[in-house]
Motif scaffolding. Sequence first.
Motif, PDB file in Angstrom:
ATOM      1  N   LEU A 104       0.891  -1.305   0.003  1.00 45.88           N
ATOM      2  CA  LEU A 104      -0.153   0.186   0.118  1.00 45.88           C
ATOM      3  C   LEU A 104       0.755   1.215   0.038  1.00 45.88           C
ATOM      4  O   LEU A 104       0.243   2.251  -0.217  1.00 45.88           O
ATOM      5  N   GLY A 147      -0.547   0.987  -7.713  1.00 46.08           N
ATOM      6  CA  GLY A 147      -0.015   2.310  -8.403  1.00 46.08           C
ATOM      7  C   GLY A 147      -1.129   3.578  -8.601  1.00 46.08           C
ATOM      8  O   GLY A 147      -0.892   4.387  -9.256  1.00 46.08           O
ATOM      9  N   ILE A 170      -6.084  -1.994  -7.387  1.00 48.13           N
ATOM     10  CA  ILE A 170      -5.040  -1.627  -8.510  1.00 48.13           C
ATOM     11  C   ILE A 170      -3.666  -0.920  -8.083  1.00 48.13           C
ATOM     12  O   ILE A 170      -4.109   0.383  -7.705  1.00 48.13           O
TER      13      ILE A 170
HETATM   14  C1  LIG Z   1       4.563   6.302  -2.950  1.00 52.82           C
HETATM   15  C2  LIG Z   1       3.105   6.009  -2.209  1.00 52.82           C
HETATM   16  O1  LIG Z   1       3.124   5.349  -1.337  1.00 52.82           O
HETATM   17  S1  LIG Z   1       1.823   6.054  -3.121  1.00 52.82           S
HETATM   18  C3  LIG Z   1       0.768   5.067  -2.756  1.00 52.82           C
HETATM   19  C4  LIG Z   1       0.964   3.568  -3.327  1.00 52.82           C
HETATM   20  N1  LIG Z   1      -0.165   2.407  -2.861  1.00 52.82           N
HETATM   21  C5  LIG Z   1      -0.540   2.155  -3.996  1.00 52.82           C
HETATM   22  O2  LIG Z   1      -0.497   2.250  -5.225  1.00 52.82           O
HETATM   23  C6  LIG Z   1      -1.759   0.914  -3.632  1.00 52.82           C
HETATM   24  C7  LIG Z   1      -3.100   1.047  -4.222  1.00 52.82           C
HETATM   25  N2  LIG Z   1      -3.869   1.978  -3.665  1.00 52.82           N
HETATM   26  C8  LIG Z   1      -4.147   2.138  -2.272  1.00 52.82           C
HETATM   27  O3  LIG Z   1      -4.497   1.221  -1.726  1.00 52.82           O
HETATM   28  C9  LIG Z   1      -4.987   3.524  -1.541  1.00 52.82           C
HETATM   29  O4  LIG Z   1      -5.339   4.227  -2.866  1.00 52.82           O
HETATM   30  C10 LIG Z   1      -4.098   4.058  -0.730  1.00 52.82           C
HETATM   31  C11 LIG Z   1      -3.565   3.073   0.084  1.00 52.82           C
HETATM   32  C12 LIG Z   1      -2.821   4.780  -1.411  1.00 52.82           C
HETATM   33  C13 LIG Z   1      -4.683   5.364  -0.013  1.00 52.82           C
HETATM   34  O5  LIG Z   1      -5.850   4.762   0.647  1.00 52.82           O
HETATM   35  P1  LIG Z   1      -7.022   5.521   1.087  1.00 52.82           P
HETATM   36  O6  LIG Z   1      -6.608   6.788   1.753  1.00 52.82           O
HETATM   37  O7  LIG Z   1      -7.829   4.646   2.075  1.00 52.82           O
HETATM   38  O8  LIG Z   1      -8.004   5.619  -0.043  1.00 52.82           O
HETATM   39  P2  LIG Z   1      -9.220   6.495  -0.032  1.00 52.82           P
HETATM   40  O9  LIG Z   1      -9.722   6.695   1.050  1.00 52.82           O
HETATM   41  O10 LIG Z   1      -8.933   7.388  -1.562  1.00 52.82           O
HETATM   42  O11 LIG Z   1     -10.113   5.468  -1.251  1.00 52.82           O
HETATM   43  C14 LIG Z   1     -11.460   5.849  -1.785  1.00 52.82           C
HETATM   44  C15 LIG Z   1     -12.103   4.467  -2.301  1.00 52.82           C
HETATM   45  O12 LIG Z   1     -11.199   4.031  -3.256  1.00 52.82           O
HETATM   46  C16 LIG Z   1     -10.972   2.810  -3.270  1.00 52.82           C
HETATM   47  N3  LIG Z   1      -9.573   2.772  -4.060  1.00 52.82           N
HETATM   48  C17 LIG Z   1      -8.589   3.488  -3.424  1.00 52.82           C
HETATM   49  N4  LIG Z   1      -7.482   2.992  -4.170  1.00 52.82           N
HETATM   50  C18 LIG Z   1      -7.911   2.078  -5.106  1.00 52.82           C
HETATM   51  C19 LIG Z   1      -7.181   1.497  -5.895  1.00 52.82           C
HETATM   52  N5  LIG Z   1      -5.737   1.572  -6.236  1.00 52.82           N
HETATM   53  N6  LIG Z   1      -7.588   0.400  -6.639  1.00 52.82           N
HETATM   54  C20 LIG Z   1      -9.080   0.396  -6.588  1.00 52.82           C
HETATM   55  N7  LIG Z   1      -9.703   1.006  -5.408  1.00 52.82           N
HETATM   56  C21 LIG Z   1      -9.064   1.931  -5.007  1.00 52.82           C
HETATM   57  C22 LIG Z   1     -10.757   2.583  -1.970  1.00 52.82           C
HETATM   58  O13 LIG Z   1     -11.048   0.997  -1.880  1.00 52.82           O
HETATM   59  C23 LIG Z   1     -11.932   3.266  -1.298  1.00 52.82           C
HETATM   60  O14 LIG Z   1     -13.291   2.454  -1.653  1.00 52.82           O
HETATM   61  P3  LIG Z   1     -14.321   2.139  -0.394  1.00 52.82           P
HETATM   62  O15 LIG Z   1     -14.683   3.584   0.032  1.00 52.82           O
HETATM   63  O16 LIG Z   1     -15.274   1.523  -1.251  1.00 52.82           O
HETATM   64  O17 LIG Z   1     -13.453   1.294   0.349  1.00 52.82           O
END
Ligand SMILES: CC(=O)SCCNC(=O)CCNC(=O)[C@H](O)C(C)(C)COP(=O)(O)OP(=O)(O)OC[C@H]1O[C@@H](n2cnc3c(N)ncnc32)[C@H](O)[C@@H]1OP(=O)(O)O
Length: 375
Positions: free
Chosen positions: A220, A257, A255
């Motif tokens: 994550l 990224g 997904i």
């Molecule tokens: C350099 C870095 O560290 S950047 C982050 C790298 N991490 C990733 O790419 C992992 C994928 N992304 C994620 O898991 C998340 O977007 C995070 C961990 C980065 C942020 O998490 P949160 O702050 O909890 O996300 P947020 O509140 O915006 O999520 C809103 C909704 O979108 C969904 N969502 C967010 N990101 C994704 C994703 N990548 N794929 C699918 N659905 C997603 C969440 O499941 C959530 O749905 P829900 O309300 O039904 O549970």
Amino acid sequence: MAEKNIGGAGLRGQVAGQTALCTVGQSGHGLTYRGYGIEVLADKAEFEEVAYLLLRGKLPNQAELDAYKAKLKSLRSLPQALREVLERIPADAHPMDVMRTGCSMLGVLETEADFSQQDDHIDRMLALFPSIICYWHRFSQDGVRIETETDDDSIGAHFLHMLHGRTPDALHEKVMHASLILYAEHEFNASTFTARVCASTLSDIHSCITGAIGSLRGPLHGGANEAAMAMIEKFKSPDDAEEQIMGMLERKEKIMGFGHAIYRESDPRNAIIKKWAQKLSEEVGDKVLYPVSARCEEVMWREKKLFCNADFFHASAYHFMGIPTELFTPIFVMSRLTGWAAHVKEQRENNRIIRPSADYTGPESAEWTPIEQRH
Ligand SMILES: CC(=O)SCCNC(=O)CCNC(=O)[C@H](O)C(C)(C)COP(=O)(O)OP(=O)(O)OC[C@H]1O[C@@H](n2cnc3c(N)ncnc32)[C@H](O)[C@@H]1OP(=O)(O)O
Ligand SMILES: O=C([O-])CC(=O)C(=O)O
């Protein structure tokens, strides 16, 4: 299963301290280091200049930059006891575990006895982290004991040189500068917050950084660049990518990224690394990976209004430079070390132990049952 309680979950939106280092998403999308926009830094600066800015508080002049780079160059040699530890780590270990162990072992051999030594220890880690990962990688994969004291001008070139056994070309060195700058600092993200919590107990610098490496490892957070690569390399074409992503979304899979805890509209680092990924794709004559990545971006925005974060196009960019997928997150470590260490210094300057409270959700009171009467 109990319903997910999202009230205040993940400390989202709560201010947990002050920093003069970085702003993230102030108008939904911007990123600045000590007031300088990420766009200008990634375009004009060398990574070592940005490291100096974060760690010493101002951009260096030419003489200061030359002296800083000369100092870092002089610190690339691995202590013998650290080499021996690296040689004993199994070949199938995850490189992030190698980074964590390498950092921890360095803290055993060269302990920070006093906070007045912090800058020297930070510089040593900055110089040595590429050596740690490349020494282990080349030893465990190729059976070669590499020379880590190269004469390369930058940390990025030094890393690529040790990895591939040849001096990198100018384009690859430039992309490494940009990439390391993009990853250098990001306010109170999970790994930096880990480092600050550790620093707040007045622990040593190697403990702070070792803990931060552990936090960055998860998919994550920093581990997403590796996870994104594992996903996109399975897609055979843009149409295949679209079909598979639609299926993943239907099954409510994450997904990697995409999405961000703070940015709401875009991650400003994406446009920059995407441009470099496209250039590298042209350089290697790629006809699949870049178009596949671009289609993923299109579909995710169309279907979910989710955008690429810093990690997504880093995957293809690193791949085009011949970097093995499992080394992607260690590169993030080599860079974010600057942000982590700058935060540790800031925490130490005005410290109070970080110790929030919890809402108790357990039983009100429980009766003691002797062990022989328990079910
Ligand atoms: C350099 C870095 O560290 S950047 C982050 C790298 N991490 C990733 O790419 C992992 C994928 N992304 C994620 O898991 C998340 O977007 C995070 C961990 C980065 C942020 O998490 P949160 O702050 O909890 O996300 P947020 O509140 O915006 O999520 C809103 C909704 O979108 C969904 N969502 C967010 N990101 C994704 C994703 N990548 N794929 C699918 N659905 C997603 C969440 O499941 C959530 O749905 P829900 O309300 O039904 O549970
Ligand atoms: O800020 C975050 O939560 C994650 C992130 O993008 C980073 O650490 O670079």
